[in-house]
Design a protein around this motif. Structure first.
Motif, PDB file in Angstrom:
ATOM      1  N   ASP A 162       0.248  12.654   4.808  1.00 48.38           N
ATOM      2  CA  ASP A 162       1.284  13.551   4.290  1.00 48.38           C
ATOM      3  C   ASP A 162       1.212  13.653   2.770  1.00 48.38           C
ATOM      4  OD1 ASP A 162       2.153  13.934   6.847  1.00 48.38           O
ATOM      5  OD2 ASP A 162       3.879  12.575   6.705  1.00 48.38           O
ATOM      6  N   ALA A 163       0.968  12.525   2.115  1.00 52.20           N
ATOM      7  CA  ALA A 163       0.888  12.534   0.654  1.00 52.20           C
ATOM      8  C   ALA A 163      -0.281  13.390   0.171  1.00 52.20           C
ATOM      9  CB  ALA A 163       0.754  11.109   0.129  1.00 52.20           C
ATOM     10  N   VAL A 164      -1.440  13.185   0.791  1.00 47.39           N
ATOM     11  CA  VAL A 164      -2.637  13.924   0.371  1.00 47.39           C
ATOM     12  C   VAL A 164      -2.505  15.410   0.709  1.00 47.39           C
ATOM     13  CG1 VAL A 164      -5.124  14.183   0.737  1.00 47.39           C
ATOM     14  CG2 VAL A 164      -4.113  11.905   0.531  1.00 47.39           C
ATOM     15  N   ASP A 165      -1.980  15.724   1.897  1.00 48.90           N
ATOM     16  CA  ASP A 165      -1.808  17.136   2.278  1.00 48.90           C
ATOM     17  C   ASP A 165      -0.844  17.836   1.324  1.00 48.90           C
ATOM     18  OD1 ASP A 165      -3.516  16.755   4.365  1.00 48.90           O
ATOM     19  OD2 ASP A 165      -1.956  16.549   5.902  1.00 48.90           O
ATOM     20  N   GLY A 166       0.231  17.176   0.954  1.00 50.37           N
ATOM     21  CA  GLY A 166       1.194  17.763   0.029  1.00 50.37           C
ATOM     22  C   GLY A 166       0.587  18.026  -1.339  1.00 50.37           C
ATOM     23  N   LEU A 167      -0.203  17.033  -1.829  1.00 53.42           N
ATOM     24  CA  LEU A 167      -0.841  17.213  -3.134  1.00 53.42           C
ATOM     25  C   LEU A 167      -1.887  18.324  -3.092  1.00 53.42           C
ATOM     26  CD1 LEU A 167      -1.258  13.479  -4.247  1.00 53.42           C
ATOM     27  CD2 LEU A 167       0.327  15.165  -5.168  1.00 53.42           C
ATOM     28  N   LYS A 168      -2.631  18.401  -1.986  1.00 52.29           N
ATOM     29  CA  LYS A 168      -3.626  19.477  -1.857  1.00 52.29           C
ATOM     30  C   LYS A 168      -2.953  20.846  -1.872  1.00 52.29           C
ATOM     31  CE  LYS A 168      -7.359  17.061   0.589  1.00 52.29           C
ATOM     32  NZ  LYS A 168      -8.124  16.968   1.870  1.00 52.29           N
ATOM     33  N   ILE A 208       0.842  -1.206   0.000  1.00 55.96           N
ATOM     34  CA  ILE A 208       0.000   0.000   0.000  1.00 55.96           C
ATOM     35  C   ILE A 208       0.872   1.249   0.000  1.00 55.96           C
ATOM     36  CG2 ILE A 208      -1.658   1.325   1.373  1.00 55.96           C
ATOM     37  CD1 ILE A 208      -2.835  -1.365   2.291  1.00 55.96           C
ATOM     38  N   LYS A 209       1.968   1.213   0.777  1.00 52.37           N
ATOM     39  CA  LYS A 209       2.894   2.351   0.771  1.00 52.37           C
ATOM     40  C   LYS A 209       3.428   2.606  -0.635  1.00 52.37           C
ATOM     41  CE  LYS A 209       4.806   2.631   5.456  1.00 52.37           C
ATOM     42  NZ  LYS A 209       6.021   2.507   6.272  1.00 52.37           N
ATOM     43  N   GLN A 210       3.762   1.540  -1.325  1.00 48.47           N
ATOM     44  CA  GLN A 210       4.253   1.691  -2.689  1.00 48.47           C
ATOM     45  C   GLN A 210       3.178   2.272  -3.596  1.00 48.47           C
ATOM     46  OE1 GLN A 210       5.634  -2.357  -3.459  1.00 48.47           O
ATOM     47  NE2 GLN A 210       7.745  -1.671  -3.283  1.00 48.47           N
ATOM     48  N   GLU A 211       1.931   1.825  -3.402  1.00 47.68           N
ATOM     49  CA  GLU A 211       0.826   2.348  -4.204  1.00 47.68           C
ATOM     50  C   GLU A 211       0.628   3.841  -3.941  1.00 47.68           C
ATOM     51  OE1 GLU A 211      -2.541  -0.001  -3.240  1.00 47.68           O
ATOM     52  OE2 GLU A 211      -1.869  -1.774  -4.353  1.00 47.68           O
ATOM     53  N   ILE A 212       0.707   4.246  -2.667  1.00 49.41           N
ATOM     54  CA  ILE A 212       0.541   5.661  -2.318  1.00 49.41           C
ATOM     55  C   ILE A 212       1.657   6.488  -2.942  1.00 49.41           C
ATOM     56  CG2 ILE A 212       0.596   7.303  -0.398  1.00 49.41           C
ATOM     57  CD1 ILE A 212      -0.790   5.159   1.311  1.00 49.41           C
ATOM     58  N   ALA A 213       2.887   5.977  -2.838  1.00 54.96           N
ATOM     59  CA  ALA A 213       4.023   6.697  -3.406  1.00 54.96           C
ATOM     60  C   ALA A 213       3.885   6.833  -4.921  1.00 54.96           C
ATOM     61  CB  ALA A 213       5.326   5.979  -3.056  1.00 54.96           C
ATOM     62  N   ARG A 215      -6.979  12.548  -8.340  1.00 52.39           N
ATOM     63  CA  ARG A 215      -6.366  12.394  -7.016  1.00 52.39           C
ATOM     64  C   ARG A 215      -7.374  11.912  -5.988  1.00 52.39           C
ATOM     65  NH1 ARG A 215      -7.680  15.097  -2.407  1.00 52.39           N
ATOM     66  NH2 ARG A 215      -7.691  17.086  -3.539  1.00 52.39           N
ATOM     67  N   ARG A 216      -8.579  12.469  -6.025  1.00 53.98           N
ATOM     68  CA  ARG A 216      -9.618  12.035  -5.086  1.00 53.98           C
ATOM     69  C   ARG A 216      -9.983  10.568  -5.299  1.00 53.98           C
ATOM     70  NH1 ARG A 216     -13.614  17.331  -5.616  1.00 53.98           N
ATOM     71  NH2 ARG A 216     -12.403  18.714  -4.238  1.00 53.98           N
ATOM     72  N   MET A 217     -10.101  10.168  -6.560  1.00 55.01           N
ATOM     73  CA  MET A 217     -10.452   8.780  -6.857  1.00 55.01           C
ATOM     74  C   MET A 217      -9.346   7.821  -6.420  1.00 55.01           C
ATOM     75  SD  MET A 217     -12.205   9.064 -10.625  1.00 55.01           S
ATOM     76  CE  MET A 217     -12.331   7.280 -10.723  1.00 55.01           C
ATOM     77  N   MET A 218      -8.088   8.189  -6.681  1.00 59.65           N
ATOM     78  CA  MET A 218      -6.966   7.293  -6.372  1.00 59.65           C
ATOM     79  C   MET A 218      -6.797   7.083  -4.875  1.00 59.65           C
ATOM     80  SD  MET A 218      -4.184   8.594  -9.194  1.00 59.65           S
ATOM     81  CE  MET A 218      -2.995   7.301  -8.932  1.00 59.65           C
ATOM     82  N   PHE A 219      -7.127   8.080  -4.071  1.00 56.58           N
ATOM     83  CA  PHE A 219      -6.913   7.971  -2.626  1.00 56.58           C
ATOM     84  C   PHE A 219      -8.183   7.653  -1.840  1.00 56.58           C
ATOM     85  CE2 PHE A 219      -3.177  10.380  -3.924  1.00 56.58           C
ATOM     86  CZ  PHE A 219      -2.187   9.768  -3.183  1.00 56.58           C
ATOM     87  N   SER A 220      -9.332   7.645  -2.495  1.00 61.13           N
ATOM     88  CA  SER A 220     -10.581   7.390  -1.768  1.00 61.13           C
ATOM     89  C   SER A 220     -10.619   5.991  -1.167  1.00 61.13           C
ATOM     90  CB  SER A 220     -11.781   7.588  -2.706  1.00 61.13           C
ATOM     91  OG  SER A 220     -11.718   6.683  -3.798  1.00 61.13           O
TER      92      SER A 220
END
Length: 428
Positions: free
Chosen positions: A368-374, A264-269, A344-349
Motif C-alpha cells: 500500500d505504501a509503495v502503490d500510494g507513492l507511485k 519494520i512497519k515504523q521504518e516503512i511509515a 524511494r526505490r532504494m529505501m524500499f528495495s
C-alpha cells in the motif's frame, strides 16, 4: 567449619573403612606408619565429625591432646560423622537427598563426598549422577529467582514456587511448583544455561531481560498446563526440559519477530512520510512559480495597447524570457522528482527482497505504501510535463499578437532583410 577435602584425604589414607552404622566407621591397625599418623591428624582437623573412641596401644587418648608424634604398636578408632546435614559427607547419593532438604533452597556446596562410591564432587571426571544433581539444584535456585513468589520458611517440608502469567486471558493464570530431590530425577539431563542467563543479576548486560523473564514464565505455565500437583509439575519439567526449552525459544522467536516486524512497519511509515514530504516540497515550489503564468498572460494585453512596435517588441521579449526561465525552473524540478523517485526505490528495495518472510499484514502495508507513492509520482510527473507546456503560453500568445498587430511592419522589415541578404550574395 568442616573441611571436606581434608576428610576425603584422611578417609582414603585409612583405606576407606566401611560404615558400621548409618554414620560411623571403625579402623584398626597393628603397626605404626607416618602415612597413618597423617591420616588420623587430618581426620581430626577436618571437623566433619567426632572421635567416639581413639585407642593407642590399648589406652584411650583424647583427640584434642593427641599429637601422634611417637610411634605406636597398634591404634584403634571409631569416628562418627556429623549427621545434621551441615557437613557434606554422605554414605551415598540417596542419603544426601534424604538429609539435605536445604539443597532445594540453595546451591550445592562446592565439595561434597559420597562414601560408598568414593565420589568427590569437585574431582574430574564428574560422576554423571553428581553432575545431574548439581544441575537440578542449580535449576531450583534459578527458578526461585524467576518465580513471583516462593516460600521463605526454611522449616517447611515443601518448598513452594509460584509463577503468575502476565496475560491471564490466554489460559491458566498461575502455576505452583514444589521442587524436590529424588534419585529418579537424576536420570534426566537438565541444561541450566537458559535459566542462568535469565537471572535478575544479568539485567545490566541484557536490556531485554525483563521481557525474556516474562516469556519464560508464560512458557512455563503453558508447558505445565493441565497438571495440578506441584511435585508432579516439577518432575514433568525436569523430565521434559529439552521440550520446554524448545517451547520457550519458539515463544521468544515469535516475540522477537513481532518486535522486528513492528520496527519494520515504523521504518516503512517513516520512509513513506519522508518521500511524500519531499514530493510536497516539489509541488509547493511549482505552485509558487506557476502563478507567474496568469500574470504573464495579463501582460499580453499590454502588447495590444503598445504605442509603438519597439515597445511591443520589448514586451514580447520580456515574456519570452520569463517563459524560458520558468521552463528551466520546471526542468530543475523534474530532476528533483527523478532523485526522489530513485530514493524511494532504494529505501524500499531492501524490504521487497525480504518480503517473503513478512506476515500478510506487513506485506499489505508495504504494498500500500509503495502503490500510494507511485501514484503520487505519476501525478507529479504529469503535472510537471503539463506545466512545462503551459509556461510557454504567454510567450506564444505575445508573439502571435505582436505578429498580428504589426504584420505590415514585419512584412516590410522582412523584405528589406531579404534584399540586404541578396545584395550581399551578389558577386562584385
Amino acid at each position: 567449619m568442616a573441611d571436606v577435602l581434608e576428610f576425603v584425604r584422611a578417609y582414603r589414607l585409612l583405606g576407606r573403612p566401611v560404615l558400621t552404622t548409618g554414620n560411623s566407621f571403625h579402623f584398626k591397625a597393628g603397626a605404626y606408619s607416618a602415612e597413618l599418623a597423617e591420616a588420623v591428624l587430618a581426620l581430626m582437623e577436618s571437623k566433619t565429625g567426632r572421635f567416639d573412641e581413639l585407642l593407642i596401644d590399648g589406652e584411650e587418648v583424647r583427640p584434642q591432646a593427641a599429637t601422634l608424634s611417637n610411634p605406636w604398636s597398634n591404634i584403634e578408632l571409631c569416628y562418627v560423622l556429623d549427621a545434621s546435614g551441615a557437613v557434606p559427607v554422605f554414605k551415598n547419593i540417596e542419603q544426601l537427598m534424604a538429609r539435605s532438604k536445604s539443597y532445594v533452597r540453595q546451591s550445592l556446596p562446592p565439595h561434597f563426598y559420597l562414601l560408598d562410591d568414593d565420589v568427590l564432587s569437585s574431582e574430574e571426571p564428574l560422576d554423571p549422577q553428581v553432575k545431574s544433581l548439581q544441575a537440578i539444584c542449580r535449576l531450583i535456585v534459578c527458578l526461585a529467582d524467576l518465580a513471583h513468589f516462593h516460600d521463605e520458611k526454611k522449616s517447611s517440608d515443601e518448598y513452594k514456587l509460584v509463577f503468575v502469567a502476565d496475560d491471564s486471558s490466554k489460559g491458566e493464570r498461575t502455576v505452583t511448583l514444589y521442587p524436590f530431590l529424588d534419585k529418579s530425577l537424576l536420570a534426566f539431563e537438565v541444561g541450566i544455561a537458559l535459566v542462568d542467563s535469565l537471572q535478575g543479576s544479568n539485567l545490566d548486560v541484557n536490556p531485554h531481560l525483563l521481557k525474556e523473564r516474562a516469556i519464560f514464565r508464560a512458557s512455563l505455565i503453558e508447558h505445565l498446563a493441565g497438571h495440578f500437583d506441584g511435585r508432579e509439575r516439577f518432575r514433568l519439567l525436569v523430565s521434559t526440559w529439552s521440550k520446554f526449552v524448545e517451547l520457550y525459544e519458539n515463544n521468544l522467536a515469535t516475540y522477537l519477530s513481532g518486535f522486528s516486524f513492528h520496527k519494520i512497519k515504523q521504518e516503512i511509515a517513516t520512509a513513506q512520510i519522508t518521500i511524500a514530504d519531499q514530493m510536497s516540497k516539489v509541488v509547493g515550489d511549482i505552485s509558487g512559480k506557476i502563478l507567474s503564468v496568469p500574470v504573464s498572460l495579463v501582460a499580453v494585453i499590454a502588447i495590444a495597447k503598445a504605442d509603438s512596435g519597439l515597445e511591443s517588441t520589448i514586451l514580447v521579449a520580456g515574456l519570452t524570457i520569463t517563459s524560458a526561465l520558468l521552463a528551466e525552473t520546471l526542468a530543475a524540478q523534474k530532476l528533483q522528482y527523478d532523485r526522489i523517485k530513485h530514493s524511494r526505490r532504494m529505501m524500499f528495495s531492501a524490504h521487497f527482497s525480504s518480503a517473503r518472510q513478512y506476515p500478510a499484514d506487513l506485506k499489505r502495508c508495504l504494498e500500500d505504501a509503495v502503490d500510494g507513492l507511485k501514484e503520487n509520482e505519476r501525478k507529479l510527473k504529469r503535472s510537471l510535463l503539463a506545466l512545462r507546456a503551459i509556461c510557454w503560453i504567454p510567450a506564444i500568445a505575445a508573439t502571435t499578437l505582436h505578429s498580428f498587430i504589426f504584420q505590415g511592419y514585419l512584412s516590410q522589415g522582412a523584405k528589406q532583410i531579404m534584399k540586404l541578404l541578396l545584395s550581399l550574395s551578389v558577386p562584385l
